[in-house]
Design a protein around this motif. Structure first.
Motif, PDB file in Angstrom:
ATOM      1  N   SER A 265       0.670  -1.151  -0.142  1.00 42.22           N
ATOM      2  CA  SER A 265      -0.032  -0.032  -0.016  1.00 42.22           C
ATOM      3  C   SER A 265       0.879   1.255  -0.012  1.00 42.22           C
ATOM      4  O   SER A 265       0.462   2.395  -0.842  1.00 42.22           O
ATOM      5  CB  SER A 265      -0.966   0.024   1.090  1.00 42.22           C
ATOM      6  N   HIS A 266       2.137   1.186   0.606  1.00 38.66           N
ATOM      7  CA  HIS A 266       2.873   2.344   0.732  1.00 38.66           C
ATOM      8  C   HIS A 266       3.507   2.655  -0.587  1.00 38.66           C
ATOM      9  O   HIS A 266       4.116   3.867  -0.770  1.00 38.66           O
ATOM     10  CB  HIS A 266       3.492   2.475   2.084  1.00 38.66           C
ATOM     11  N   ILE A 267       4.019   1.674  -1.111  1.00 34.59           N
ATOM     12  CA  ILE A 267       4.710   1.707  -2.483  1.00 34.59           C
ATOM     13  C   ILE A 267       3.634   2.513  -3.438  1.00 34.59           C
ATOM     14  O   ILE A 267       4.134   3.536  -4.124  1.00 34.59           O
ATOM     15  CB  ILE A 267       5.115   0.515  -2.893  1.00 34.59           C
ATOM     16  N   LEU A 268       2.378   2.049  -3.453  1.00 34.84           N
ATOM     17  CA  LEU A 268       1.266   2.730  -4.350  1.00 34.84           C
ATOM     18  C   LEU A 268       1.242   4.177  -3.748  1.00 34.84           C
ATOM     19  O   LEU A 268       1.063   4.897  -4.703  1.00 34.84           O
ATOM     20  CB  LEU A 268       0.207   1.832  -4.076  1.00 34.84           C
ATOM     21  N   LEU A 269       1.164   4.227  -2.518  1.00 31.93           N
ATOM     22  CA  LEU A 269       0.772   5.607  -1.781  1.00 31.93           C
ATOM     23  C   LEU A 269       2.063   6.715  -2.242  1.00 31.93           C
ATOM     24  O   LEU A 269       1.662   7.740  -2.750  1.00 31.93           O
ATOM     25  CB  LEU A 269       0.926   5.669  -0.374  1.00 31.93           C
ATOM     26  N   ILE A 270       3.167   6.190  -2.262  1.00 30.09           N
ATOM     27  CA  ILE A 270       4.269   7.206  -2.534  1.00 30.09           C
ATOM     28  C   ILE A 270       4.310   7.452  -4.096  1.00 30.09           C
ATOM     29  O   ILE A 270       4.295   8.586  -4.466  1.00 30.09           O
ATOM     30  CB  ILE A 270       5.900   6.417  -2.428  1.00 30.09           C
ATOM     31  N   SER A 271       4.155   6.422  -4.901  1.00 28.76           N
ATOM     32  CA  SER A 271       3.805   6.809  -6.568  1.00 28.76           C
ATOM     33  C   SER A 271       2.842   7.569  -6.625  1.00 28.76           C
ATOM     34  O   SER A 271       2.888   8.577  -7.502  1.00 28.76           O
ATOM     35  CB  SER A 271       3.543   5.446  -6.949  1.00 28.76           C
ATOM     36  N   VAL A 272       1.467   7.200  -6.017  1.00 28.68           N
ATOM     37  CA  VAL A 272       0.300   8.205  -6.338  1.00 28.68           C
ATOM     38  C   VAL A 272       0.486   9.790  -5.928  1.00 28.68           C
ATOM     39  O   VAL A 272       0.025  10.600  -6.372  1.00 28.68           O
ATOM     40  CB  VAL A 272      -0.836   7.775  -5.574  1.00 28.68           C
ATOM     41  N   GLY A 273       1.204   9.708  -4.652  1.00 27.11           N
ATOM     42  CA  GLY A 273       1.673  11.007  -3.979  1.00 27.11           C
ATOM     43  C   GLY A 273       2.466  11.843  -4.832  1.00 27.11           C
ATOM     44  O   GLY A 273       2.430  13.319  -5.090  1.00 27.11           O
ATOM     45  N   VAL A 274       3.510  11.249  -5.545  1.00 27.91           N
ATOM     46  CA  VAL A 274       4.255  12.176  -6.309  1.00 27.91           C
ATOM     47  C   VAL A 274       3.858  12.648  -7.616  1.00 27.91           C
ATOM     48  O   VAL A 274       3.634  13.700  -8.087  1.00 27.91           O
ATOM     49  CB  VAL A 274       5.574  11.254  -6.953  1.00 27.91           C
ATOM     50  N   ILE A 275       2.603  11.744  -8.232  1.00 26.84           N
ATOM     51  CA  ILE A 275       2.052  12.150  -9.259  1.00 26.84           C
ATOM     52  C   ILE A 275       1.115  13.439  -8.851  1.00 26.84           C
ATOM     53  O   ILE A 275       0.843  14.473  -9.591  1.00 26.84           O
ATOM     54  CB  ILE A 275       1.250  11.036  -9.824  1.00 26.84           C
ATOM     55  N   CYS A 276       0.273  13.176  -7.814  1.00 25.96           N
ATOM     56  CA  CYS A 276      -0.519  14.166  -7.137  1.00 25.96           C
ATOM     57  C   CYS A 276       0.340  15.621  -6.848  1.00 25.96           C
ATOM     58  O   CYS A 276      -0.331  16.659  -7.332  1.00 25.96           O
ATOM     59  CB  CYS A 276      -1.155  13.709  -5.808  1.00 25.96           C
ATOM     60  N   LEU A 277       1.542  15.571  -6.265  1.00 26.13           N
ATOM     61  CA  LEU A 277       2.168  16.471  -6.000  1.00 26.13           C
ATOM     62  C   LEU A 277       2.518  17.354  -7.287  1.00 26.13           C
ATOM     63  O   LEU A 277       2.525  18.530  -7.392  1.00 26.13           O
ATOM     64  CB  LEU A 277       3.466  16.277  -5.328  1.00 26.13           C
ATOM     65  N   THR A 278       2.903  16.771  -8.398  1.00 20.66           N
ATOM     66  CA  THR A 278       3.370  17.136  -9.555  1.00 20.66           C
ATOM     67  C   THR A 278       2.095  17.986 -10.287  1.00 20.66           C
ATOM     68  O   THR A 278       2.136  19.075 -10.580  1.00 20.66           O
ATOM     69  CB  THR A 278       3.663  15.986 -10.432  1.00 20.66           C
ATOM     70  N   LEU A 279       0.853  17.163 -10.276  1.00 22.46           N
ATOM     71  CA  LEU A 279      -0.188  18.017 -10.827  1.00 22.46           C
ATOM     72  C   LEU A 279      -0.642  19.265  -9.982  1.00 22.46           C
ATOM     73  O   LEU A 279      -1.014  20.329 -10.636  1.00 22.46           O
ATOM     74  CB  LEU A 279      -1.400  16.952 -10.849  1.00 22.46           C
ATOM     75  N   ASN A 280      -0.526  19.153  -8.741  1.00 23.55           N
ATOM     76  CA  ASN A 280      -0.980  20.395  -7.995  1.00 23.55           C
ATOM     77  C   ASN A 280       0.030  21.377  -7.961  1.00 23.55           C
ATOM     78  O   ASN A 280      -0.247  22.561  -7.975  1.00 23.55           O
ATOM     79  CB  ASN A 280      -1.173  20.012  -6.521  1.00 23.55           C
ATOM     80  N   LEU A 281       1.278  21.108  -8.094  1.00 24.77           N
ATOM     81  CA  LEU A 281       2.396  22.104  -8.508  1.00 24.77           C
ATOM     82  C   LEU A 281       2.063  22.940  -9.968  1.00 24.77           C
ATOM     83  O   LEU A 281       2.027  24.018  -9.877  1.00 24.77           O
ATOM     84  CB  LEU A 281       3.473  21.576  -8.617  1.00 24.77           C
ATOM     85  N   TYR A 282       1.540  22.181 -10.553  1.00 30.57           N
ATOM     86  CA  TYR A 282       1.251  22.625 -12.221  1.00 30.57           C
ATOM     87  C   TYR A 282      -0.135  23.546 -11.820  1.00 30.57           C
ATOM     88  O   TYR A 282      -0.157  24.834 -12.551  1.00 30.57           O
ATOM     89  CB  TYR A 282       0.985  21.635 -13.108  1.00 30.57           C
ATOM     90  N   ALA A 283      -0.846  23.146 -11.261  1.00 28.58           N
ATOM     91  CA  ALA A 283      -2.009  23.927 -10.989  1.00 28.58           C
ATOM     92  C   ALA A 283      -2.118  25.254 -10.422  1.00 28.58           C
ATOM     93  O   ALA A 283      -2.436  26.326 -10.577  1.00 28.58           O
ATOM     94  CB  ALA A 283      -3.200  23.091 -10.154  1.00 28.58           C
ATOM     95  N   ILE A 284      -0.906  24.988  -9.248  1.00 27.88           N
ATOM     96  CA  ILE A 284      -0.689  26.333  -8.529  1.00 27.88           C
ATOM     97  C   ILE A 284       0.045  27.053  -9.647  1.00 27.88           C
ATOM     98  O   ILE A 284      -0.059  28.567  -9.424  1.00 27.88           O
ATOM     99  CB  ILE A 284       0.342  25.883  -7.414  1.00 27.88           C
ATOM    100  N   ALA A 285       0.852  26.900 -10.484  1.00 28.23           N
ATOM    101  CA  ALA A 285       1.780  27.729 -11.462  1.00 28.23           C
ATOM    102  C   ALA A 285       0.526  28.284 -12.181  1.00 28.23           C
ATOM    103  O   ALA A 285       0.821  29.523 -12.661  1.00 28.23           O
ATOM    104  CB  ALA A 285       2.616  26.779 -12.081  1.00 28.23           C
ATOM    105  N   VAL A 286      -0.341  27.471 -12.753  1.00 29.10           N
ATOM    106  CA  VAL A 286      -1.051  28.137 -13.751  1.00 29.10           C
ATOM    107  C   VAL A 286      -2.113  29.163 -13.118  1.00 29.10           C
ATOM    108  O   VAL A 286      -2.190  29.984 -13.891  1.00 29.10           O
ATOM    109  CB  VAL A 286      -2.162  26.978 -14.466  1.00 29.10           C
ATOM    110  N   ASN A 287      -2.541  28.760 -11.914  1.00 28.52           N
ATOM    111  CA  ASN A 287      -3.468  29.868 -11.358  1.00 28.52           C
ATOM    112  C   ASN A 287      -2.712  31.092 -10.893  1.00 28.52           C
ATOM    113  O   ASN A 287      -3.284  32.281 -11.090  1.00 28.52           O
ATOM    114  CB  ASN A 287      -4.275  29.133 -10.030  1.00 28.52           C
TER     115      ASN A 287
END
Length: 393
Positions: A265-287
């Motif tokens: 579960s934590h391997i999956l959590l870390i992978s999803v967390g990296v993708i989620c962080l990437t997308l939210n950094l993009y959303a922050i930059a765009v806004n």
């Protein structure tokens, strides 16, 4: 005698009881609560994804939706993993209590209490952050209406509400408060579970660090007890070193059992967390660059903070385990072992040979939880964000 649950895990118990994840007293009502809460989380995720049914699927829409959905998926994964490993959690509690019951030396009891109190401080800090972030998240959807009521102006539909719940499924204007209650329930369940589980796992690892520190203390104690070459003293030193090796092995087994129980579960959590962080950094930059809505900017910023804290604390705990294990061998190397008898020196030599192999919380032989991994994950998120942002310009 130390009571682990009441003295060191009282905050954790409150959080886990609130979402039905406390591993003891699992009545039929608690099992119903588990099913209900997990169903709320899954249904809320599905509602987020239904926007792709009618809306045109564009890269901006995918990033906008997934930046929220991936956090909700993390909540669901963590909740389900702890629910499925309830027996392992109970077993860890019992192992920890048994190890504490075996401690008789006052200094050793003081060491484990010190690390237990440190774990409680981490829990208190996480609770404070949880309360602050939850209050802000709860105010975001209703802030325009509150301002409209106070200032007597026409309030527009909150954009955060539109992003968290597709408008075409349910009339948001007509069922605003019902949708708001449903959204709050899903977010609160997930956030409470994430914080409660995180505090519990972090506290387990802090207690494991305490066991490693006790092993170092026992080695120091064994060598300082050496005064002459009498057989009686030598036998006492043998026993002390054996006790040090014993609790060191227990600390390793305890940490590995925790890792084994939650590794997938934590391997999956870390992978999803990296993708989620990437997308939210993009959303922050765009806004930020296009003068976007402040509410959405704040929403994505809070999500990025949550992911960043999760990745940091998980890797920091892993780094602590590695450092405390290394300190055991550092202690064996720096104590005045050369003043002991040849037999005792041979025992110390065995410890030093074992220290040539670094112990770490390793996932499948691929990555180990450490500050180095945290830096690598953060760098990867920033790199992915840079690529996505440049491609969308």
């Amino acid at each position: 005698m130390i009571s682990i649950q009441t003295q060191h895990f009282n905050f954790h118990r409150i959080f886990l009881l609130a979402v039905g994840l406390w591993p003891y007293q699992q009545s039929w009502l608690v099992k119903f609560q588990l099913v209900l809460f997990f169903s709320i989380q899954i249904s809320f995720i599905l509602f987020q994804l239904t926007v792709f049914i009618s809306a045109k699927c564009t890269p901006d829409l995918v990033i906008k939706v997934l930046s929220i959905v991936l956090l909700l998926i993390m909540y669901a994964i963590e909740y389900n993993s702890f629910r499925m490993n309830a027996q392992a959690v109970r077993c860890l509690f019992e192992q920890l209590q048994h190890i504490c019951n075996e401690l008789k030396d006052e200094n050793e009891i003081a060491i484990i209490k010190k690390y237990g109190n440190n774990a409680k401080r981490y829990a208190a800090i996480l609770m404070l952050l949880y309360i602050c972030i939850t209050i802000i998240m709860f105010l975001l959807p209703i802030l325009p209406r509150l301002l409209g009521f106070v200032l007597h102006i026409n309030a527009t539909q909150p954009r955060v509400m539109q992003q968290l719940m597709p408008n075409y499924i349910i009339d948001q204007g007509k069922h605003f408060y019902l949708i708001l209650l449903y959204m709050y329930a899903a977010l609160l369940i997930g956030a409470t579970a994430l914080v409660g589980i995180g505090m519990t796992l972090l506290s387990y690892l802090k207690h494991a660090c305490g066991m490693f520190r006790i092993a170092s203390y026992r080695i120091e104690k064994a060598i300082t007890m050496w005064t002459n070459t009498r057989l009686e003293n030598e036998i006492i030193i043998y026993k002390e070193i054996a006790y040090a090796v014993d609790i060191h092995c227990k600390a390793i087994k305890f940490s590995l059992f925790l890792l084994y129980s939650f590794r997938r579960s934590h391997i999956l959590l870390i992978s999803v967390g990296v993708i989620c962080l990437t997308l939210n950094l993009y959303a922050i930059a765009v806004n930020a660059s296009h003068g976007g809505d402040v509410e959405q900017l704040l929403l994505h910023f809070l999500i990025a903070v949550i992911i960043f804290l999760y990745l940091f604390l998980a890797n920091y705990a892993g780094q602590e385990i590695t450092d405390h294990n290394d300190y055991v061998y550092f202690t064996a190397y720096t104590v005045r072992w050369y003043t002991a008898s040849v037999h005792v020196q041979k025992l110390i030599l065995f410890l030093l040979q074992r220290g040539s192999k670094t112990f770490s919380l390793n996932f499948g032989g691929v990555v180990s939880l450490s500050l180095e991994l945290f830096a690598a994950l953060t760098k990867a998120s920033l790199s992915y964000f840079t690529v996505i942002y440049s491609m969308q310009q």
